[in-house]
Design a protein around this motif. Structure first.
Motif, PDB file in Angstrom:
ATOM      1  N   ASN A  53       0.827  -1.201   0.000  1.00 23.89           N
ATOM      2  CA  ASN A  53       0.000   0.000   0.000  1.00 23.89           C
ATOM      3  C   ASN A  53       0.864   1.254   0.000  1.00 23.89           C
ATOM      4  O   ASN A  53       0.620   2.201  -0.747  1.00 23.89           O
ATOM      5  N   ARG A  54       1.883   1.253   0.848  1.00 24.49           N
ATOM      6  CA  ARG A  54       2.704   2.456   1.027  1.00 24.49           C
ATOM      7  C   ARG A  54       3.642   2.686  -0.157  1.00 24.49           C
ATOM      8  O   ARG A  54       3.825   3.817  -0.602  1.00 24.49           O
ATOM      9  N   THR A  55       4.245   1.629  -0.673  1.00 28.27           N
ATOM     10  CA  THR A  55       5.250   1.796  -1.725  1.00 28.27           C
ATOM     11  C   THR A  55       4.657   1.725  -3.127  1.00 28.27           C
ATOM     12  O   THR A  55       5.265   2.197  -4.081  1.00 28.27           O
ATOM     13  N   GLY A  56       3.479   1.085  -3.263  1.00 26.21           N
ATOM     14  CA  GLY A  56       2.849   0.970  -4.577  1.00 26.21           C
ATOM     15  C   GLY A  56       3.424  -0.114  -5.456  1.00 26.21           C
ATOM     16  O   GLY A  56       3.126  -0.160  -6.656  1.00 26.21           O
ATOM     17  N   CYS A  57       4.240  -1.007  -4.905  1.00 28.20           N
ATOM     18  CA  CYS A  57       4.883  -2.019  -5.740  1.00 28.20           C
ATOM     19  C   CYS A  57       3.871  -3.042  -6.249  1.00 28.20           C
ATOM     20  O   CYS A  57       2.805  -3.232  -5.664  1.00 28.20           O
ATOM     21  N   ALA A 225     -12.475  16.599   4.606  1.00 24.90           N
ATOM     22  CA  ALA A 225     -12.523  15.532   3.595  1.00 24.90           C
ATOM     23  C   ALA A 225     -11.347  15.676   2.632  1.00 24.90           C
ATOM     24  O   ALA A 225     -10.762  14.681   2.192  1.00 24.90           O
ATOM     25  N   GLU A 226     -10.994  16.924   2.297  1.00 30.47           N
ATOM     26  CA  GLU A 226      -9.837  17.157   1.435  1.00 30.47           C
ATOM     27  C   GLU A 226      -8.557  16.704   2.125  1.00 30.47           C
ATOM     28  O   GLU A 226      -7.650  16.152   1.492  1.00 30.47           O
ATOM     29  N   GLN A 227      -8.485  16.930   3.427  1.00 28.96           N
ATOM     30  CA  GLN A 227      -7.302  16.501   4.173  1.00 28.96           C
ATOM     31  C   GLN A 227      -7.168  14.981   4.149  1.00 28.96           C
ATOM     32  O   GLN A 227      -6.069  14.439   3.961  1.00 28.96           O
ATOM     33  N   THR A 228      -8.274  14.274   4.323  1.00 29.84           N
ATOM     34  CA  THR A 228      -8.233  12.813   4.293  1.00 29.84           C
ATOM     35  C   THR A 228      -7.779  12.314   2.932  1.00 29.84           C
ATOM     36  O   THR A 228      -6.958  11.394   2.834  1.00 29.84           O
ATOM     37  N   ASN A 229      -8.296  12.926   1.864  1.00 31.62           N
ATOM     38  CA  ASN A 229      -7.848  12.542   0.524  1.00 31.62           C
ATOM     39  C   ASN A 229      -6.357  12.785   0.353  1.00 31.62           C
ATOM     40  O   ASN A 229      -5.650  12.000  -0.285  1.00 31.62           O
ATOM     41  N   GLY A 230      -5.865  13.873   0.934  1.00 30.70           N
ATOM     42  CA  GLY A 230      -4.437  14.158   0.860  1.00 30.70           C
ATOM     43  C   GLY A 230      -3.609  13.134   1.613  1.00 30.70           C
ATOM     44  O   GLY A 230      -2.538  12.720   1.152  1.00 30.70           O
ATOM     45  N   ILE A 231      -4.092  12.697   2.767  1.00 31.41           N
ATOM     46  CA  ILE A 231      -3.393  11.682   3.554  1.00 31.41           C
ATOM     47  C   ILE A 231      -3.322  10.369   2.781  1.00 31.41           C
ATOM     48  O   ILE A 231      -2.299   9.681   2.766  1.00 31.41           O
ATOM     49  N   LEU A 232      -4.416  10.013   2.105  1.00 34.37           N
ATOM     50  CA  LEU A 232      -4.432   8.773   1.328  1.00 34.37           C
ATOM     51  C   LEU A 232      -3.404   8.802   0.201  1.00 34.37           C
ATOM     52  O   LEU A 232      -2.892   7.759  -0.206  1.00 34.37           O
ATOM     53  N   MET A 233      -3.089   9.985  -0.293  1.00 34.10           N
ATOM     54  CA  MET A 233      -2.134  10.097  -1.393  1.00 34.10           C
ATOM     55  C   MET A 233      -0.705   9.744  -0.973  1.00 34.10           C
ATOM     56  O   MET A 233       0.162   9.546  -1.817  1.00 34.10           O
ATOM     57  N   ARG A 240      -2.808   6.154  -8.016  1.00 32.13           N
ATOM     58  CA  ARG A 240      -3.468   5.710  -9.238  1.00 32.13           C
ATOM     59  C   ARG A 240      -4.231   4.437  -8.889  1.00 32.13           C
ATOM     60  O   ARG A 240      -3.839   3.725  -7.970  1.00 32.13           O
ATOM     61  N   ASP A 241      -5.319   4.166  -9.582  1.00 32.47           N
ATOM     62  CA  ASP A 241      -6.086   2.959  -9.273  1.00 32.47           C
ATOM     63  C   ASP A 241      -5.552   1.790 -10.087  1.00 32.47           C
ATOM     64  O   ASP A 241      -5.708   1.740 -11.301  1.00 32.47           O
ATOM     65  N   TYR A 242      -4.911   0.850  -9.389  1.00 37.74           N
ATOM     66  CA  TYR A 242      -4.306  -0.308 -10.046  1.00 37.74           C
ATOM     67  C   TYR A 242      -5.178  -1.557  -9.973  1.00 37.74           C
ATOM     68  O   TYR A 242      -4.842  -2.575 -10.572  1.00 37.74           O
ATOM     69  N   ALA A 256      -5.178   1.578   4.253  1.00 40.63           N
ATOM     70  CA  ALA A 256      -4.426   2.829   4.416  1.00 40.63           C
ATOM     71  C   ALA A 256      -4.858   3.548   5.696  1.00 40.63           C
ATOM     72  O   ALA A 256      -4.029   4.018   6.481  1.00 40.63           O
ATOM     73  N   MET A 257      -6.176   3.619   5.923  1.00 39.55           N
ATOM     74  CA  MET A 257      -6.668   4.290   7.125  1.00 39.55           C
ATOM     75  C   MET A 257      -6.371   3.464   8.381  1.00 39.55           C
ATOM     76  O   MET A 257      -6.162   4.030   9.457  1.00 39.55           O
TER      77      MET A 257
END
Length: 276
Positions: A53-57, A225-233, A240-242, A256-257
């Protein structure tokens, strides 16, 4: 815990004390017919999910000192389908809200959507194009409380209207929390969402932008809500949705949460990939 050198995304002993009992209870409900306890520790499976989740591998690029992709996939999909990821997430959310001197369930939520690009190979049948934001991919829809904790998450094609997202979120919020009486939304949501909220006893308020404002101006309470979206990034797997299935995309948000809340509950931090 194995003797390998830990990764920054690994759960600490204190964090595992929060997550481990849920996994142990799940394991007790799913005994092996042969009595075999499994080759890999459940903590290492969770560490592998959080690392990805964190690295995106990609699955095949999981580090060699972690469990191989096969068993990690198996548990990720199984816990997704059985709702174990949701159980862990909700338990930590209740604990964190109570730690902040709040009731376990909120009375107010904020609804928001964000369109993200879909990776190559994601089925076209589950994606679309957000004409307003010019984003081809999926729409990640969140209902969060005033602490920015996720109450409900829905993943739709990016072409879905915000009304569709709002209705789905309200249905999910009403199903999970009968305490919610008010929801704040932006101007992308229309009266159809307001009317649907009345069916659940939820007062939906459309927060309008001040026409005199220039540039980005945070809206009171809605900014969370914008802050939460930023944290998820910060989780590269979510930039990106893989995922081939929207259900897997939703599970990624829950994991992630879970990582965020377990750190807040134990007072630990994780270095941002944006920092040196």
């Amino acid at each position: 815990m194995s003797m390998r050198k830990p990764y920054p995304s690994d759960v600490t002993d204190e964090q595992w004390e929060l997550v481990g009992p849920v996994i142990a209870a799940w394991k007790a409900r799913h005994p092996s017919v042969s009595g075999h306890q499994g080759k890999y520790a459940m903590r290492e499976i969770v560490n592998a999910i959080l690392h990805q989740n964190r690295t995106g591998c990609q699955w095949e690029f999981l580090p060699h000192d972690m469990p191989p992709p096969g068993p990690v996939k198996y548990y990720f999909y199984l816990w997704r389908d059985e709702g174990t990821d949701q159980d862990i997430h909700d338990l930590l959310r209740w604990q964190l809200r109570e730690k902040r001197k709040r009731l376990a369930d909120p009375s107010l939520v904020v609804l928001d959507t964000r369109s993200v690009h879909a990776a190559v190979g994601v089925p076209a049948t589950t994606t679309g194009r957000d004409a307003a934001k010019r984003v081809p991919g999926r729409k990640r829809c969140l209902a969060v409380d005033v602490l920015g904790l996720v109450i409900h998450c829905v993943v739709l094609p990016a072409s879905a209207h915000d009304n569709t997202a709002g209705i789905a979120l309200l249905d999910g919020v009403a199903e999970q929390c009968d305490t919610v009486t008010k929801a704040l939304v932006d101007q992308g949501f229309k009266n159809k969402v307001v009317e649907h909220g009345q069916n659940h006893g939820i007062d939906v308020e459309i927060v309008e932008r001040n026409p005199d404002d220039r540039g980005f101006v945070p809206q009171v309470k809605r900014w969370i809500a914008e802050q939460t979206n930023g944290i998820l990034m910060f989780c590269r797997r979510l930039v990106r949705d893989y995922e081939h299935r929207p259900a897997s995309s939703r599970s990624r948000v829950l994991w992630a949460m879970t990582s965020v809340m377990s750190r807040r509950l134990t007072g630990t931090t994780l270095t941002s990939w944006k920092t040196a």
